[in-house]
Scaffold this motif. Structure first.
Motif, PDB file in Angstrom:
ATOM      1  N   ILE A 182       0.834  -1.210   0.000  1.00  0.00           N
ATOM      2  CA  ILE A 182       0.000   0.000   0.000  1.00  0.00           C
ATOM      3  C   ILE A 182       0.866   1.257   0.000  1.00  0.00           C
ATOM      4  N   GLY A 208      -5.818  -4.146   0.226  1.00  0.00           N
ATOM      5  CA  GLY A 208      -5.395  -2.760   0.027  1.00  0.00           C
ATOM      6  C   GLY A 208      -4.166  -2.677  -0.856  1.00  0.00           C
ATOM      7  N   GLY A 209      -3.227  -3.606  -0.670  1.00  0.00           N
ATOM      8  CA  GLY A 209      -2.027  -3.628  -1.504  1.00  0.00           C
ATOM      9  C   GLY A 209      -2.347  -3.923  -2.954  1.00  0.00           C
ATOM     10  N   THR A 250      -4.027  -0.861  -4.536  1.00  0.00           N
ATOM     11  CA  THR A 250      -3.027   0.177  -4.775  1.00  0.00           C
ATOM     12  C   THR A 250      -2.184  -0.154  -6.003  1.00  0.00           C
TER      13      THR A 250
END
Length: 256
Positions: free
Chosen positions: A171, A246-247, A250
């Protein structure tokens, strides 16, 4: 690029960077050595404990006392695995070779998680057996109720700490920023929230506090958490899944 080629490529990257392998070695050494030391000290002071402390004496959990520092190295490992490519600019080359960003991230995480799992399980079992050797007559046996679960859980805990760090690094995409957030989070904020009466109910749902319950065999004094060992590990796994999601988002939305 096929999935097997991606995994082989990521394994080569991890193996060729000495710092990542050194951090895993450090995680094992620190966890085992500190666990042995605290186990030996606990054994020498057992006769001086009051009845309340003896009733909650957990020889299995004591052998994992070094985990609090060992997880520091696992955090560094997780961050380096992901963010090294951003800091060196190699991420552009990697994404050019593997345009499917989901496959790229999955390959990297799966290889690093597998390596962390092997190291975590070996470390957990060695820390347990050597810790029990230090405890002498106060030791637990691997066949005692809940002990094998706790030992395996120790390896899973170390693995999840590393994978959570990978997700956060994906992220933030910066090793310094990632470590600057993760270190205070685990070693300052979590401890404060978990030990202050007004925030204990919040702190018990943080990943490290919930996950560490898997390593406990004897409940500690005042432990009124509404979940058991596997429930705590499940809470930790939810944190890990959120970080990985989330990573991925992103990586999918931003340029390399």
């Amino acid at each position: 690029m096929a999935a097997t080629q991606v995994i082989r490529s990521e394994w080569t990257k991890i193996r060729s960077v000495a710092s990542t392998l050194w951090t895993l070695s450090l995680a094992a050494v620190v966890t085992i050595a500190l666990g042995m030391l605290i186990s030996a000290l606990s054994a020498s002071q057992f006769d001086e404990m009051n009845a309340g402390d003896r009733s909650t004496f957990d020889p299995t959990f004591i052998s994992f006392a070094g985990m609090s520092l060992g997880q520091l190295a696992m955090i560094v490992f997780g961050v380096l695995v992901v963010s090294n490519e951003y800091s060196t600019g190699m991420i552009r080359v990697s994404l050019a070779a593997v345009p499917q960003r989901g496959a790229f991230l999955f390959g990297k995480i799966s290889v690093a998680a597998g390596l962390a799992l092997v190291v975590g399980l070996v470390t957990s079992f060695v820390a347990f057996f050597l810790g029990q050797a230090m405890l002498g007559e106060h030791k637990a046996s691997i066949g005692d109720t809940g002990v094998l679960r706790a030992v395996i859980g120790g390896g899973l805990y170390m693995t999840l700490i590393a994978v959570f760090s990978m997700g956060v690094a994906a992220i933030l995409r910066s090793p310094m920023l990632s470590l600057g957030i993760l270190m205070p989070f685990f070693f300052l904020i979590s401890n404060i929230l978990g030990n202050v009466d007004a925030t204990k109910k919040i702190g018990r749902y943080l990943p490290d506090q919930a996950g560490s319950k898997i390593m406990q065999v004897v409940p500690s004094t005042g432990d009124d958490a509404p979940y058991g060992p596997w429930g705590g590990l499940a809470i930790m796994a939810i944190w890990v899944a959120a970080a990985l999601l989330g990573g991925y988002v992103t990586l999918k939305r931003r340029d390399a």
